[in-house]
Scaffold this active site. Structure first.
Site, short mmCIF file in Angstrom:
data_model
loop_
_atom_site.label_atom_id
_atom_site.label_comp_id
_atom_site.label_asym_id
_atom_site.label_seq_id
_atom_site.Cartn_x
_atom_site.Cartn_y
_atom_site.Cartn_z
N LYS A 39 0.88 -1.20 -0.03
CA LYS A 39 -0.04 0.06 0.11
C LYS A 39 1.05 1.27 -0.04
CE LYS A 39 -2.69 0.94 3.64
NZ LYS A 39 -2.54 2.26 4.27
N GLN A 188 4.52 9.03 7.35
CA GLN A 188 3.76 9.91 6.65
C GLN A 188 4.06 11.49 6.99
OE1 GLN A 188 -0.21 8.88 8.06
NE2 GLN A 188 -0.13 6.90 6.74
N ASP A 336 1.83 -1.20 11.85
CA ASP A 336 0.37 -1.74 11.18
C ASP A 336 -0.22 -3.32 11.63
OD1 ASP A 336 -0.04 0.80 10.44
OD2 ASP A 336 0.77 0.47 8.25
N LYS A 363 -4.99 5.48 14.64
CA LYS A 363 -4.98 5.03 13.29
C LYS A 363 -6.56 4.98 12.55
CE LYS A 363 -0.55 4.12 12.74
NZ LYS A 363 0.05 4.82 11.72
C1 S3P Z 1 2.46 4.76 6.20
C2 S3P Z 1 2.84 4.97 7.37
C3 S3P Z 1 2.38 4.65 8.70
C4 S3P Z 1 1.46 3.54 8.54
C5 S3P Z 1 0.34 3.70 7.35
C6 S3P Z 1 1.18 3.65 6.00
C7 S3P Z 1 2.85 5.28 4.98
O1 S3P Z 1 1.72 5.70 9.25
O2 S3P Z 1 0.45 3.32 9.65
O3 S3P Z 1 -0.44 2.62 7.16
O4 S3P Z 1 2.57 4.73 3.62
O5 S3P Z 1 3.57 6.32 5.04
P1 S3P Z 1 2.68 6.63 10.07
O6 S3P Z 1 3.81 7.06 9.25
O7 S3P Z 1 1.76 7.69 10.75
O8 S3P Z 1 2.93 5.85 11.37
#
Ligand code: S3P
Length: 450
Positions: A39, A188, A336, A363
């Protein structure tokens, strides 16, 4: 293969009840599984493809609802994206700095990654105005973690509750570079700032307290951006303005989706599963380390590198699990997977402690509260901690009515728990699984052996 164990009841054409009734004689899981594309990598391939010069070809894209949200947002801003499929998607990029002002609100659906990463790009497009929103879950998730650093760069963003909740309005500006010390290890947040740094003249640096997934760094470099990485301090610096050129991206299978089969194969007696083509980037393999600590029998086969990401096939066979403590720097590398790790802990001997994971509360649902409540409803012994859970393993699970709280990872974790519960479990709102794993239920049906 058996379908009698699993039934899906569709309600009002949308909501699905997943009914799982293991036979009294038990079942096992056997076979080879192909999991959907990663993803995180799928989002980034669509985004970088959309803003690069020229064509990007994406092989193995995840066809879940979240990447579809990313694709539709960038189409609304001028990128040409061919019909989404997992074979080959072609993105015709518009070139950095050329996102067009969309005629309507950009809708990120359920996807935090879409909204947070996109905000970095929108905030740095001078003279253009954007509005972004999402579903009710996303509209309640904290955006201040990206709004604040972007504001330090000079961004203009407005939203509810002190500009922290979507819907958000963004007036794009020429930004100034900063060195941001993030209080949380979040890919993120890191990626949002790096994407804002693409169009920002000078050096934009993000330092995080522990290393989070590094897919943005790998892909930005592959598309031609200048990045300096300091592993000692968990810092990344991007030098802007960058020039990105379209690439071919081969998306490996998502280890976060593989995690359901790793735990299922470990806890369902007499199981033997091979999960093919799984991305094993070290910033994502905390789940393998945690399951190894618990005594799971997992082998990495056919390890290779595909388009800049390490990949392997994973074989899992049932074994007795022991409790362990999961805390500290490993947490961002398995964030996750904690809902499904909680299921593993229910079947482990002793008391498993999960700490330093307060992020789980923000989340797609409050994953600490929801997992504790749902597993306890089945007879497990789970105590909530402010930043995790304490789970005493060894109590047999009894089937009951459960709810996904519209969270994909909760829906799938509970489905795996139901395989080893006595009686008939009904999981309400199980359609949430299609956010990241549209074929989860048919795959589950295909590996059940009675
Ligand atoms: C993700 C980062 C994670 C993860 C999310 C996808 C990403 O979140 O939980 O499902 O693709 O950068 P955080 O970076 O906020 O921990």
């Amino acid at each position: 293969m058996s379908s009698s164990v699993i039934t899906v009841e569709t309600k009002e054409n949308v909501s699905q009840n997943l009914v799982i009734q293991p036979p009294a004689s038990g079942l096992s899981l056997q076979g080879r599984i192909q999991i959907p594309g990663d993803k995180s990598i799928s989002h980034r391939a669509l985004m970088l493809g959309a803003i690069a010069q020229g064509q990007t070809q994406i092989k193995g894209l995840l066809l879940g609802e979240d990447p579809c949200s990313t694709a539709s947002c960038f189409q609304a801003m001028g990128a040409e994206i061919s019909e989404l499929n997992s074979e080959l998607v072609t993105v015709t990029g518009i070139g950095l700095g050329n996102l067009q002002e969309p005629a309507d609100v950009l809708n990120a659906g359920n996807s935090g990654t879409t909204m947070r990463l996109m905000l970095g790009l929108l905030a740095s497009h001078p003279g253009r105005f954007f509005t972004v929103t999402g579903d009710s879950s996303l509209r309640s998730r904290p955006m201040s973690r990206v709004v604040k650093p972007l504001q330090q760069m000079g961004a203009q963003i407005w939203g509810r509750q002190g500009n922290s909740l979507a819907p958000l309005a963004i007036s794009g500006q020429a930004l100034k570079p900063i060195h941001y010390h993030s209080p949380i290890a979040s890919a993120q947040v890191k990626s949002c700032i790096l994407l804002a740094g693409l169009l920002t003249e000078g050096q934009t640096t993000v330092t995080e307290p522990a290393l989070s997934r590094d897919h943005s760094e790998r892909m930005l470099r592959a598309f031609g951006a200048k990045l300096d990485i300091d592993p000692e301090t968990n810092s990344v610096t991007i030098t802007g303005p960058a020039h990105l050129v379209g690439q071919t991206v081969i998306v490996p299978g998502d280890i976060s989706s593989a995690a359901f089969w790793l735990v299922a194969g470990a806890i369902v007696p007499n199981s033997d599963l091979v999960i093919e083509n799984v991305g094993v980037n070290p910033t994502r393999t905390g789940i393998l380390e945690a399951l190894a600590m618990m005594g799971a029998d997992i082998q990495l086969l056919n390890e290779r590198e595909v388009a800049g990401e390490p990949v392997a096939d994973l074989r899992v066979r049932s074994s007795r699990l022991q409790s362990c403590t999961i805390a500290g720097e490993i947490i961002p590398r398995l964030i996750d997977e904690i809902p499904i790790l909680a299921v593993a802990a229910v079947f482990a001997e002793g008391r498993t402690v999960i700490k330093d994971a307060a992020e789980l509360r923000v989340k797609e649902s409050d994953r600490i509260a929801v997992m504790a409540q749902q597993l306890n409803q089945m007879g497990a012994k789970v105590t909530e901690l402010p930043d995790g859970m304490e789970i005493t393993g060894g109590t047999p699970l009894v089937a009951t009515d459960l709810d996904s709280y519209t969270d994909h990872r909760i829906a799938m974790s509970l489905a795996i728990a139901a395989l080893v519960a006595t009686g008939t479990t009904t999981i309400h709102r199980a359609e949430a699984a299609s956010i990241s794993y549209p074929n989860f239920i048919p795959t589950l049906q295909s590996v059940i052996s009675q």
